[in-house]
Design a protein around this motif. Structure first.
Motif, short mmCIF file in Angstrom:
data_model
loop_
_atom_site.label_atom_id
_atom_site.label_comp_id
_atom_site.label_asym_id
_atom_site.label_seq_id
_atom_site.Cartn_x
_atom_site.Cartn_y
_atom_site.Cartn_z
N GLU A 25 37.74 30.77 7.11
CA GLU A 25 38.59 30.97 8.28
C GLU A 25 37.94 31.91 9.29
O GLU A 25 37.96 31.67 10.51
CB GLU A 25 39.96 31.52 7.87
CG GLU A 25 40.90 31.71 9.05
CD GLU A 25 42.23 32.32 8.65
OE1 GLU A 25 43.13 32.41 9.50
OE2 GLU A 25 42.37 32.73 7.47
N HIS A 69 35.15 30.03 10.98
CA HIS A 69 35.69 29.01 11.90
C HIS A 69 36.17 29.66 13.20
O HIS A 69 35.86 29.16 14.30
CB HIS A 69 36.83 28.27 11.22
CG HIS A 69 37.56 27.32 12.13
ND1 HIS A 69 36.98 26.18 12.63
CD2 HIS A 69 38.84 27.37 12.64
CE1 HIS A 69 37.85 25.54 13.41
NE2 HIS A 69 38.97 26.24 13.43
N ARG A 70 36.93 30.72 13.09
CA ARG A 70 37.45 31.39 14.29
C ARG A 70 36.33 31.91 15.17
O ARG A 70 36.38 31.80 16.41
CB ARG A 70 38.38 32.53 13.89
CG ARG A 70 39.72 32.08 13.33
CD ARG A 70 40.61 33.28 13.04
NE ARG A 70 41.93 32.86 12.58
CZ ARG A 70 42.93 33.71 12.29
NH1 ARG A 70 42.73 35.02 12.43
NH2 ARG A 70 44.09 33.26 11.89
N HIS A 116 28.68 23.53 6.52
CA HIS A 116 29.62 23.60 7.63
C HIS A 116 28.90 23.85 8.95
O HIS A 116 29.18 23.17 9.96
CB HIS A 116 30.64 24.71 7.38
CG HIS A 116 31.71 24.79 8.44
ND1 HIS A 116 32.75 23.89 8.51
CD2 HIS A 116 31.88 25.63 9.49
CE1 HIS A 116 33.53 24.19 9.53
NE2 HIS A 116 33.02 25.24 10.14
N VAL A 176 28.82 21.40 12.18
CA VAL A 176 29.36 21.90 13.45
C VAL A 176 28.33 21.78 14.56
O VAL A 176 28.64 21.34 15.67
CB VAL A 176 29.84 23.36 13.31
CG1 VAL A 176 30.07 24.00 14.68
CG2 VAL A 176 31.13 23.41 12.50
N LEU A 222 36.16 19.98 15.68
CA LEU A 222 35.79 21.18 14.93
C LEU A 222 36.90 21.56 13.95
O LEU A 222 36.62 22.03 12.83
CB LEU A 222 35.51 22.35 15.88
CG LEU A 222 34.28 22.19 16.78
CD1 LEU A 222 34.18 23.36 17.76
CD2 LEU A 222 33.00 22.11 15.95
N THR A 223 38.15 21.37 14.36
CA THR A 223 39.28 21.66 13.47
C THR A 223 39.29 20.70 12.28
O THR A 223 39.58 21.10 11.15
CB THR A 223 40.60 21.55 14.24
OG1 THR A 223 40.60 22.50 15.32
CG2 THR A 223 41.79 21.85 13.33
N TYR A 236 36.68 21.81 9.92
CA TYR A 236 37.18 23.01 9.24
C TYR A 236 38.05 22.62 8.04
O TYR A 236 37.93 23.18 6.96
CB TYR A 236 37.96 23.85 10.24
CG TYR A 236 38.76 25.00 9.69
CD1 TYR A 236 38.17 25.96 8.87
CD2 TYR A 236 40.10 25.15 10.02
CE1 TYR A 236 38.92 27.03 8.38
CE2 TYR A 236 40.85 26.20 9.55
CZ TYR A 236 40.25 27.15 8.72
OH TYR A 236 40.98 28.20 8.24
N THR A 245 35.90 21.38 5.18
CA THR A 245 35.24 22.49 4.51
C THR A 245 36.21 23.25 3.62
O THR A 245 35.86 23.67 2.50
CB THR A 245 34.61 23.45 5.54
OG1 THR A 245 33.65 22.73 6.32
CG2 THR A 245 33.90 24.62 4.85
#
Length: 284
Positions: free
Chosen positions: A38, A41-42, A157, A161, A182-183, A186, A189
């Motif tokens: 997380e 990703h953010r 990942h 991406v 991208l979400t 995520y 992953t």
């Protein structure tokens, strides 16, 4: 000093309850992996969006000319930004992988010993487990495997991406479409991390349990299916139903012959099968 060899005090074999993977250990491992993913990703979303707005693809740049782009072109600018972010997050996962792997393996091995000790106690045997060469070797091998798996989560990942971002730049797609892709990546992953946590907990439990069985002089076990999972392996179910539903007997050191190869419960991906140890009676 090796543990005493177990023998049933009666003339009959004793069937021990199966030792199962600890759900709490799996949950803790998965929770930490999900937290790292997380955070990554953010961070990626924030910097990719900022870079996309600063250097949009030519089809989205409207009146901007070639000379207005930094770093020569939007694609070059984005690629360099992605490389910086990839190095940063690979370094972060590399730094934490060893400690997390050690923590997980230690907890999984400890939980297996505690459960096996309780199983033996209920069967009338009191055993104190000690750190042994065989168990330590199994734990070190598991640590190495999990370090590689943790690193692979970030590596895979980040590669995916970067591919999504560069293809989006090439096609001149807008930021909304890219963010949605991208979400989705995520989510993929996250599911992979959950699988790793579950699968490695099963494997670690099986390996430690098998090592302890051998140390206790237990040479045979019955294959038992967990009845879990949406798509159970037919051959594993059949092995569990063999011998009038008691389970197929196999040599612990060699493994159980299933589908033409010798394997152990929990060894294959997503296998949740267990071993039901057999303590031989005096007549055996």
């Amino acid at each position: 000093m090796p543990a005493p060899k177990l023998v049933s005090p009666t003339g009959k074999d004793i069937m021990l309850r199966p030792v199962r993977a600890n759900a709490g250990v799996e949950a803790a491992y998965n929770k930490q992996l999900q937290r790292w993913i997380e955070m990554m990703h953010r961070s990626l979303i924030y910097f990719i969006q900022a870079q996309y707005r600063a250097n949009p693809p030519p089809s989205l740049a409207q009146d901007a000319g070639w000379e207005s782009f930094r770093d020569g072109s939007p694609a070059n600018a984005m690629r360099r930004a992605m490389h910086r972010m990839s190095r940063r997050w690979m370094k972060a996962f590399d730094k934490g992988a060893e400690d997390l792997a050690k923590y997980f393996v230690d907890k999984a091995a400890g939980a297996t010993d505690v459960q096996l000790k309780d199983v033996l106690k209920r069967a009338g045997f009191t055993v104190e487990f000690r750190a042994t060469y065989a168990v330590n070797n199994a734990m070190q091998a598991a640590i190495g495997e999990n370090v590689g798996l943790i690193r692979s989560i970030a590596q895979q990942h980040l590669t995916e991406v970067e591919g999504l971002v560069m293809r989006s730049m090439q096609r001149g797609r807008d930021l909304g479409d890219l963010t949605q892709e991208l979400t989705q990546r995520y989510d993929i992953t996250k599911r992979r991390a959950s699988f790793i946590a579950r699968d490695q907990t099963n494997k670690m439990t099986a390996v430690i349990n098998r090592t302890r069985q051998q140390e206790l002089g237990i040479t045979q076990a019955r294959w038992r299916h967990s009845h879990g999972g949406k798509q159970p392996r037919k051959s594993h179910v059949e092995a569990s139903q063999a011998d009038s539903g008691k389970g197929k007997i196999y040599d612990i050191e060699k493994g159980c012959l299933i589908d033409g190869e010798y394997i152990w419960p929990g060894e294959l991906p997503n296998c949740r099968c267990t071993a039901q140890s057999i303590i031989p009676g005096l007549e055996n």
